[in-house]
Design an enzyme around this catalytic site. Structure first.
Site, PDB file in Angstrom:
ATOM      1  N   ASP A  20       0.988  -0.959  -0.209  1.00 28.06           N
ATOM      2  CA  ASP A  20       0.099   0.156  -0.111  1.00 28.06           C
ATOM      3  C   ASP A  20       0.950   1.246   0.013  1.00 28.06           C
ATOM      4  OD1 ASP A  20      -2.075  -1.910   0.094  1.00 28.06           O
ATOM      5  OD2 ASP A  20      -2.557  -1.211   2.551  1.00 28.06           O
ATOM      6  N   ASP A 140     -15.536  -2.976   0.124  1.00 30.52           N
ATOM      7  CA  ASP A 140     -15.214  -2.733   1.469  1.00 30.52           C
ATOM      8  C   ASP A 140     -16.312  -2.545   2.573  1.00 30.52           C
ATOM      9  OD1 ASP A 140     -12.588  -2.865   0.226  1.00 30.52           O
ATOM     10  OD2 ASP A 140     -12.687  -0.579  -0.025  1.00 30.52           O
TER      11      ASP A 140
END
Length: 249
Positions: A20, A140
């Protein structure tokens, strides 16, 4: 994707390291919130570290892109793609068919669509028609609701409802992140993952909350095809080899 293709894509449960990127550096966030990040160095070094450790693929995220709606770490991501020779998937700030096509033409294996897929579901079908097996839809969830815009806004739909929609539109897989446990190293919630697996015939990739090898095994037991692991690997809770061995026993 048909059942034969699914089997070839994830022949065995896979442990996928996360890279990330925020402001050009590898970070991990707690529950996806800016300001909670722990920094882990330079992206290419991280990617090469995981490949050397045995990673079969990599999960790349442009966190600035996820929050701001346009990719902001293109140089860092380009460097990673040039340096690695394993399959890669990328999410964060990919909002149009042209964005996705450019990345796929560049050599990215799969694009991960979150906000774009929620706001304009047909984009999944458009990209999949031109580039089959290339779209992973990121669902998500906070409190059982899909969230978008860097996990800041509710979308008014459950993960199961969304997964069924995107399967029909040609998605190759679902990436499910449980934001309630993401980045906290406090364990996983298996039931939401199991519900998604039972609701769809396409692979489900789980993410969020993995802290121990037991968590990895628990997610494998749900029927998920793979798990993305970030903080637990970076913090040394276990090695990638240990995680791979834990699910191949």
């Amino acid at each position: 994707m048909n059942q034969t293709e699914e089997a070839s894509e994830f022949a065995e449960f896979e442990v996928i390291p996360a890279v990330d990127i925020q402001d050009g550096e590898v970070v991990q966030l707690v529950q996806g919130e800016r300001g909670t990040e722990t920094t882990y160095g330079e992206p290419v070094e991280a990617a090469e570290r995981w490949i050397d450790a045995g990673a079969e693929s990599l999960h790349l995220v442009d966190l600035d892109g996820a929050f701001d709606g346009e990719r902001a770490n293109s140089d860092a991501l380009e460097s990673v793609l040039e340096a690695v020779d394993v399959p890669t998937q990328l999410g964060g700030g990919i909002r149009t068919v042209d964005d996705a096509a450019a990345l796929l033409e560049r050599g990215l294996d799969r694009v991960i669509l979150g906000t774009a897929a929620v706001e304009e579901p047909d984009i999944v079908g458009e990209i999949s028609a031109e580039y089959p097996d290339s779209v992973v839809v990121s669902l998500d969830a906070k409190d059982g609701e899909v969230v978008v815009e860097g996990w800041t806004e509710g979308a008014g739909i459950s993960p199961v409802e969304a997964a069924e929609r995107y399967e029909d539109l040609g998605a190759a897989a679902i990436l499910f992140t449980n934001v309630d446990v993401e980045g906290q190293l406090e364990g996983v919630a298996t039931e939401p993952v199991r519900e998604l697996v039972e609701a769809t015939d396409i692979p489900v990739i789980a993410s969020g909350g993995v802290a121990t090898l037991e968590d990895v095994r628990a997610l494998e037991s749900t029927g998920a095809a793979a798990v993305v692991v970030g903080s637990a690997l970076y913090e040394g809770n276990f090695t990638l080899a240990e995680a791979q061995a834990a699910v191949s026993e």
